[in-house]
Design an enzyme around this catalytic site. Structure first.
Site, PDB file in Angstrom:
ATOM      1  N   LYS A   1      -1.557  -6.422  16.408  1.00 40.65           N
ATOM      2  CA  LYS A   1      -1.630  -5.217  16.685  1.00 40.65           C
ATOM      3  C   LYS A   1      -2.283  -4.919  18.035  1.00 40.65           C
ATOM      4  O   LYS A   1      -3.624  -5.327  17.925  1.00 40.65           O
ATOM      5  CB  LYS A   1      -2.014  -4.460  15.679  1.00 40.65           C
TER       6      LYS A   1
ATOM      7  N   ARG B   1      -5.614 -17.221  -5.286  1.00 38.95           N
ATOM      8  CA  ARG B   1      -4.968 -15.976  -5.290  1.00 38.95           C
ATOM      9  C   ARG B   1      -3.815 -16.074  -4.028  1.00 38.95           C
ATOM     10  O   ARG B   1      -2.937 -15.556  -4.045  1.00 38.95           O
ATOM     11  CB  ARG B   1      -5.983 -14.989  -4.958  1.00 38.95           C
TER      12      ARG B   1
ATOM     13  N   ASP C   1      -0.431 -11.881   9.397  1.00 36.97           N
ATOM     14  CA  ASP C   1      -0.614 -10.281   9.985  1.00 36.97           C
ATOM     15  C   ASP C   1      -2.145 -10.298  10.405  1.00 36.97           C
ATOM     16  O   ASP C   1      -3.109 -10.526   9.554  1.00 36.97           O
ATOM     17  CB  ASP C   1      -0.570  -9.430   8.709  1.00 36.97           C
TER      18      ASP C   1
ATOM     19  N   TYR D   1      -9.099  -6.855  14.197  1.00 34.15           N
ATOM     20  CA  TYR D   1      -9.906  -7.552  13.136  1.00 34.15           C
ATOM     21  C   TYR D   1     -10.900  -8.253  13.683  1.00 34.15           C
ATOM     22  O   TYR D   1     -11.677  -9.198  12.886  1.00 34.15           O
ATOM     23  CB  TYR D   1      -8.821  -8.015  12.335  1.00 34.15           C
TER      24      TYR D   1
ATOM     25  N   HIS E   1      -1.033  -0.177  16.809  1.00 32.54           N
ATOM     26  CA  HIS E   1      -1.804  -0.358  15.508  1.00 32.54           C
ATOM     27  C   HIS E   1      -1.927   1.135  14.616  1.00 32.54           C
ATOM     28  O   HIS E   1      -1.793   1.345  13.730  1.00 32.54           O
ATOM     29  CB  HIS E   1      -3.558  -0.738  15.587  1.00 32.54           C
TER      30      HIS E   1
ATOM     31  N   LEU F   1      -2.138  -4.347  -2.518  1.00 35.04           N
ATOM     32  CA  LEU F   1      -2.615  -4.318  -3.871  1.00 35.04           C
ATOM     33  C   LEU F   1      -3.512  -3.303  -4.436  1.00 35.04           C
ATOM     34  O   LEU F   1      -4.338  -3.372  -5.241  1.00 35.04           O
ATOM     35  CB  LEU F   1      -3.533  -5.597  -4.134  1.00 35.04           C
TER      36      LEU F   1
ATOM     37  N   LYS G   1      -3.938  -9.473   1.327  1.00 32.47           N
ATOM     38  CA  LYS G   1      -5.070 -10.272   1.858  1.00 32.47           C
ATOM     39  C   LYS G   1      -5.895 -10.942   0.751  1.00 32.47           C
ATOM     40  O   LYS G   1      -6.259 -10.443  -0.030  1.00 32.47           O
ATOM     41  CB  LYS G   1      -5.887  -9.224   2.578  1.00 32.47           C
ATOM     42  N   SER G   2      -6.149 -12.105   1.153  1.00 27.44           N
ATOM     43  CA  SER G   2      -7.101 -13.009   0.193  1.00 27.44           C
ATOM     44  C   SER G   2      -7.755 -13.935   0.990  1.00 27.44           C
ATOM     45  O   SER G   2      -7.144 -14.499   1.830  1.00 27.44           O
ATOM     46  CB  SER G   2      -6.429 -13.374  -1.053  1.00 27.44           C
ATOM     47  N   VAL G   3      -9.081 -14.245   0.524  1.00 24.81           N
ATOM     48  CA  VAL G   3      -9.611 -15.373   1.108  1.00 24.81           C
ATOM     49  C   VAL G   3      -9.746 -16.459   0.091  1.00 24.81           C
ATOM     50  O   VAL G   3     -10.521 -17.478   0.227  1.00 24.81           O
ATOM     51  CB  VAL G   3     -10.847 -15.163   1.723  1.00 24.81           C
TER      52      VAL G   3
END
Ligand SMILES: NC(=O)c1ccc[n+]([C@@H]2O[C@H](COP(=O)([O-])OP(=O)(O)OC[C@H]3O[C@@H](n4cnc5c(N)ncnc54)[C@H](OP(=O)(O)O)[C@@H]3O)[C@@H](O)[C@H]2O)c1
Length: 285
Positions: free
Chosen positions: A84, A245, A54, A59, A117, A198, A239-241
């Protein structure tokens, strides 16, 4: 005849079928993922089995998403990309131009799903939808949908769109009840995509979540994500970087929550549970 969305298992993952689209139920979110961290996160996600990414023009990371896709080596027909159009580009031709720019930056052929969006009351919704429909008919997007649309706006969008809409992406997590919106979307065949699933990390220390996590030998994030995708027609975009995770957030298809556990988590909803509320947001339901 409109059919409500269905969640089915395909290749070990839940896939949501909505108005002709087959949308993998766990997507990697990328808001605030930038530069190399974004490319690495996308590469890690695809290699570890994610089938949905996504992103959004706003962004500023579509090129990094493309880099992650290339580095992963995963074939294009194996994954789904959502992007978006920003709210400044809601006029018909601006939507089309934005879609073409996204396709160029993402470098992966047509996007699978193109969303408006945020609603923008300064532009007639019919114009924005005409842009989305044109993007689909010109082969820039396989499916179209909306984001941050309220109950009345969903009704209007469905009435005005000449092509089916497949999702409404909105904030959804245990602190924010979206039951009415989910039902309204389902009545028109749309899935609901949960953003900030989350609670931006905030609800992972909630004692109800941690107790259920302990009972299942799982992480709190996995409990919250399972609660989301166990609801028919719901997609989640965590979302995670962080590689560990990223992997854990996808590992939610090999266990189930019981009815009582589902209800206990739903009961965490509260009136002030919304976290994303910019000045330009619509009047929420
Ligand atoms: N349509 C819209 O208007 C809209 C608005 C907001 C968001 N979104 C989409 O939804 C995605 C997700 O929303 P979000 O980024 O607001 O929040 P989120 O996914 O609810 O939370 C992300 C935060 O949780 C942390 N996290 C991730 N997995 C974790 C785990 N297993 N255990 C503990 N912490 C964990 C992340 O940290 P690390 O990254 O440091 O690991 C990050 O700080 C966005 O990235 C974007 O794609 C869309």
């Amino acid at each position: 005849m409109t059919r409500p969305p269905e969640s089915r298992i395909d290749n070990g993952q839940i896939v949501v079928h909505a108005n002709g689209a087959a949308i993998p139920a766990v997507a990697l979110g990328t808001w605030q993922s930038t530069d190399d961290a974004c490319a690495r996160a996308v590469g890690e996600a695809l290699r570890s089995g994610y089938r949905h990414i996504d992103t959004a023009v706003a962004y500023g990371n579509e090129a990094q998403v493309a880099e992650g896709i290339r580095a992963s080596g995963v074939a294009r027909d194996q994954f789904f990309v959502t992007t978006k159009v920003w709210r400044d580009d809601m006029a018909r031709d601006a939507v089309l131009r934005s879609a073409a720019d996204s396709v160029r930056r993402l470098d992966s052929g047509p996007v699978d799903l193109l969303l408006l969006h945020w609603p923008n009351p300064d532009v007639p919704l019919a114009d924005s939808l005409a842009g989305l429909v044109a993007a689909k008919r010109e082969g820039l997007a396989r499916h179209i949908g909306v984001s941050n649309f309220t109950l009345p706006l969903i009704g209007e969008a469905v009435r005005l769109s000449e092509e089916p809409l497949v999702t409404n992406q909105v904030e959804y997590h245990p602190r924010l009840d979206q039951g009415r919106l989910i039902r309204a979307c389902a009545a028109h065949g749309l899935s609901l995509t949960a953003y900030s699933p989350l609670g931006r990390g905030a609800l992972l220390a909630d004692p109800v979540i941690t107790a259920i996590a302990e009972a299942h030998g799982r992480e709190p994030a996995q409990i919250v994500l399972r609660w989301l995708v166990q609801q028919p027609g719901v997609i989640a975009a965590p979302k995670s970087v962080t590689p560990q995770r990223i992997r854990n957030n996808l590992a939610v298809f090999d266990f189930e929550l019981g009815e009582i556990e589902m209800a206990r988590i739903s009961n965490l909803a509260r009136p002030d549970g919304r976290m994303i509320n910019p000045a330009f947001a619509p009047a929420w339901d």
